[in-house]
Design a protein around this motif. Sequence first.
Motif, PDB file in Angstrom:
ATOM      1  N   GLN A  32       0.883  -1.151  -0.076  1.00  0.00           N
ATOM      2  CA  GLN A  32       0.072   0.071  -0.024  1.00  0.00           C
ATOM      3  C   GLN A  32       0.822   1.355  -0.039  1.00  0.00           C
ATOM      4  O   GLN A  32       0.723   2.252  -0.865  1.00  0.00           O
ATOM      5  CB  GLN A  32      -0.836  -0.024   1.277  1.00  0.00           C
ATOM      6  N   PHE A  37      -1.663  -1.260  -5.117  1.00  0.00           N
ATOM      7  CA  PHE A  37      -3.173  -1.131  -4.548  1.00  0.00           C
ATOM      8  C   PHE A  37      -3.594  -2.652  -5.017  1.00  0.00           C
ATOM      9  O   PHE A  37      -4.441  -3.128  -4.171  1.00  0.00           O
ATOM     10  CB  PHE A  37      -3.755  -0.095  -4.901  1.00  0.00           C
ATOM     11  N   ALA A  40      -1.723  -4.976  -2.621  1.00  0.00           N
ATOM     12  CA  ALA A  40      -2.277  -4.601  -1.329  1.00  0.00           C
ATOM     13  C   ALA A  40      -3.738  -5.018  -0.999  1.00  0.00           C
ATOM     14  O   ALA A  40      -3.775  -5.618   0.089  1.00  0.00           O
ATOM     15  CB  ALA A  40      -1.944  -3.221  -1.002  1.00  0.00           C
ATOM     16  N   THR A  41      -4.425  -5.060  -2.033  1.00  0.00           N
ATOM     17  CA  THR A  41      -5.793  -5.426  -1.796  1.00  0.00           C
ATOM     18  C   THR A  41      -6.024  -6.816  -1.612  1.00  0.00           C
ATOM     19  O   THR A  41      -6.613  -7.345  -0.588  1.00  0.00           O
ATOM     20  CB  THR A  41      -6.813  -5.158  -3.028  1.00  0.00           C
ATOM     21  N   CYS A  64      -7.805   0.541  -0.194  1.00  0.00           N
ATOM     22  CA  CYS A  64      -7.354  -0.258  -1.322  1.00  0.00           C
ATOM     23  C   CYS A  64      -8.356  -0.423  -2.468  1.00  0.00           C
ATOM     24  O   CYS A  64      -7.983  -0.534  -3.602  1.00  0.00           O
ATOM     25  CB  CYS A  64      -6.267  -1.454  -1.042  1.00  0.00           C
ATOM     26  N   GLU A  67      -8.957   2.678  -4.232  1.00  0.00           N
ATOM     27  CA  GLU A  67      -7.736   3.077  -5.135  1.00  0.00           C
ATOM     28  C   GLU A  67      -7.936   2.338  -6.607  1.00  0.00           C
ATOM     29  O   GLU A  67      -7.451   2.450  -7.443  1.00  0.00           O
ATOM     30  CB  GLU A  67      -6.405   2.769  -4.591  1.00  0.00           C
TER      31      GLU A  67
END
Length: 90
Positions: A32, A37, A40-41, A64, A67
């Motif tokens: 992140q 993203f 990160a998600t 996230c 984003e």
Amino acid sequence: MRYVLLLFCILASSALTAQSLKQWKALATEAQENAQFQTATAYWLEVMKLDSTTFEHSVNYAECLRETKDYRSALFYYEKSFKKDRGRIF
């Protein structure tokens, strides 16, 4: 003796979960911070599978999702975070 063994197994498995939670959280935070993203998600999703009750996890997962333009899911997790927080921070 069986109860001692059972207790040991429960404690060992919870320690392993806690360690993997820390690892997933570290990976998610790093991705992140580096604006990755999508990655990160996926990492925050793993964190949420292990502990979905923590405010910080829900908010970061929602961020996230936002984003990555998954606005509907982001809204769901923002609302969930707001309910947990009861309007104190968020």
